[in-house]
Design an enzyme around this catalytic site. Structure first.
Site, PDB file in Angstrom:
ATOM      1  N   TYR A   1      17.123  29.663   7.832  1.00 37.11           N
ATOM      2  CA  TYR A   1      15.861  30.321   8.196  1.00 37.11           C
ATOM      3  C   TYR A   1      15.722  30.445   9.710  1.00 37.11           C
ATOM      4  CZ  TYR A   1      14.030  30.029   3.441  1.00 37.11           C
ATOM      5  OH  TYR A   1      13.819  30.183   2.100  1.00 37.11           O
TER       6      TYR A   1
ATOM      7  N   LYS B   1       0.828  -1.212   0.000  1.00 33.27           N
ATOM      8  CA  LYS B   1       0.000   0.000   0.000  1.00 33.27           C
ATOM      9  C   LYS B   1       0.862   1.262   0.000  1.00 33.27           C
ATOM     10  CE  LYS B   1      -0.672   0.046   4.982  1.00 33.27           C
ATOM     11  NZ  LYS B   1      -0.571  -1.210   5.765  1.00 33.27           N
TER      12      LYS B   1
HETATM   13  C1  LIG Z   1       0.029  -2.078   6.505  1.00 33.60           C
HETATM   14  C2  LIG Z   1      -0.565  -3.336   6.959  1.00 33.60           C
HETATM   15  C3  LIG Z   1       0.233  -4.444   7.292  1.00 33.60           C
HETATM   16  C4  LIG Z   1       1.738  -4.385   7.331  1.00 33.60           C
HETATM   17  O1  LIG Z   1       2.171  -3.755   8.515  1.00 33.60           O
HETATM   18  P1  LIG Z   1       3.740  -3.586   8.857  1.00 33.60           P
HETATM   19  O2  LIG Z   1       3.770  -3.052  10.226  1.00 33.60           O
HETATM   20  O3  LIG Z   1       4.261  -2.606   7.860  1.00 33.60           O
HETATM   21  O4  LIG Z   1       4.340  -4.916   8.696  1.00 33.60           O
HETATM   22  C5  LIG Z   1      -0.410  -5.626   7.607  1.00 33.60           C
HETATM   23  N1  LIG Z   1      -1.758  -5.710   7.622  1.00 33.60           N
HETATM   24  C6  LIG Z   1      -2.559  -4.652   7.331  1.00 33.60           C
HETATM   25  C7  LIG Z   1      -4.037  -4.798   7.378  1.00 33.60           C
HETATM   26  C8  LIG Z   1      -1.992  -3.435   7.002  1.00 33.60           C
HETATM   27  O5  LIG Z   1      -2.771  -2.392   6.710  1.00 33.60           O
END
Ligand SMILES: *Cc1c(COP(=O)(O)O)cnc(C)c1O
Length: 360
Positions: free
Chosen positions: A256, A32
């Protein structure tokens, strides 16, 4: 010049580490948010040995199908309206079902082919999912739908990704087991619980699928333990060049707001990278960087396209020297800790389209 390197060998190495912790399980590689900012298709190609891919929404799933990936693809938000259902069917995508309205949609929308569903149990995170005592009813109604492909996968998600309290995960795991016990004895289901933190901390969880994200990208899921403790390799390395060198007197106010006043005469370098490229604007003086492979620090405020670094101890460093912001040689957790954020967020902010990209 700024470059982002995505080390595809490191991705494969990290997938092997997942298999080490979760032997015999199927791996749903979480892609994702553009594969945590690493590039959806580059990462999917490097991880094509995984059994499946997890994405947040339909558009990401369709990009993967358009690129020819035949894997199981699970869309974590599932479907929202009736028009999306035929798309899930046509492209053979799995939908997470986490709320009543989705069951009603599935019951009332005629689709040409049954679709695969991951039913989500809320075991304590209170984000998406059905409460443990509602699972049996959701399961019964789903499995009665003509448009459901069997077997369904029962999933949950752990709230305690950073293991500040190991009991939280244990409690959630027990809740999940409880929800399984409410299903009919003859029910055939698959199961999926663990994210990266769960995979490393609870290898004894015996489910069909694991869902690693952050560990595939070579960062530690835990605040207090570096990725090297788990033999994970950095995938993304960010580098920029030194575009100016300044010799400044004692008392000079830097950048800055003049937030840093030189306590002595100093040699400063300016690098061509900034918050416009995704570096955290709030990184304080002292945040580490590597110049020609040696550790030094950021000085003053981050600009949109430039950053000051301390070269006082590096008289030999010249214009055009290469500076690493994170990645190989400088774990991203160190930057996250300095800024007070998560490596997850730092990855996602990198403006990949503005950087020259090299894949190894
Ligand atoms: C993002 C996600 C994961 C992975 O989590 P990590 O901490 O990056 O390993 C697993 N399951 C779901 C439902 C997620 O949204």
């Amino acid at each position: 010049m700024r470059t982002i390197t995505i080390n595809t060998m490191a991705l494969q190495h990290n997938l092997a580490r997942v298999r080490h912790y979760a032997p015999g399980r199927k791996v749903l590689a979480m892609l994702k948010a553009d594969a945590y900012g690493h590039g959806l298709l580059t990462v999917a190609q490097a991880l094509k040995e995984a059994e499946g891919f997890g994405v947040a929404d339909l558009s990401e799933a369709l990009q993967l199908r358009a690129a020819g990936f035949k894997h199981v693809i699970v869309v974590m938000r599932g479907f929202y309206d009736a028009r999306e259902l035929p798309v899930f069917a046509e492209y053979d995508l799995s939908a997470v079902v986490h709320t009543e309205a989705q069951i009603v949609l599935l019951q009332h929308t005629p689709i040409a082919k049954p679709i695969s569903v991951w039913l989500k149990v809320d075991t304590g995170m209170h984000r998406l999912g059905f409460a443990v005592d509602k699972i049996a009813s959701a399961f019964a109604r789903l499995t009665a739908c003509a448009s459901l492909q069997q077997p369904l996968c029962l999933m949950t998600h752990f709230a305690d990704a950073n293991e500040s309290n190991p009991l939280t995960t244990a409690r959630q795991w027990m809740q999940f087991e409880q929800s399984v016990r409410t299903l009919p004895k003859e029910a055939v289901i698959e199961q999926s619980l663990a994210n990266s933190a769960g995979i490393i901390s609870y290898p004894e969880i015996d489910a069909d699928w694991v869902r690693p994200g952050i560990m595939l990208y070579g960062a530690s899921p835990f605040n207090d333990y570096p990725a090297s403790d788990y033999d994970l390799q950095a995938v993304m390395t960010l580098k920029a060049r030194l575009v100016s060198i300044q010799e400044v007197p004692c008392g000079a106010a830097i950048g800055y707001g003049g937030t840093f006043i030189c306590p002595k005469a100093m040699r400063l370098g300016i690098i061509a990278y900034g918050y416009g490229d995704g570096y955290p604007c709030l990184a304080p003086t002292g945040t580490p960087v590597l110049v020609n492979g040696q550790l030094t620090r950021i000085i003053g405020r981050i600009s949109m396209d430039l950053i000051h670094i301390d070269l006082s101890d590096f008289p030999e460093v010249a214009l055009d020297a290469e500076v690493t912001l994170w990645g190989e040689g400088l774990p991203i957790e160190r930057i996250a800790a300095a800024v007070g954020t998560l490596s997850y967020e730092l990855f996602c902010h990198v403006q990949r389209h503005r950087l020259i990209k090299k894949s190894e």
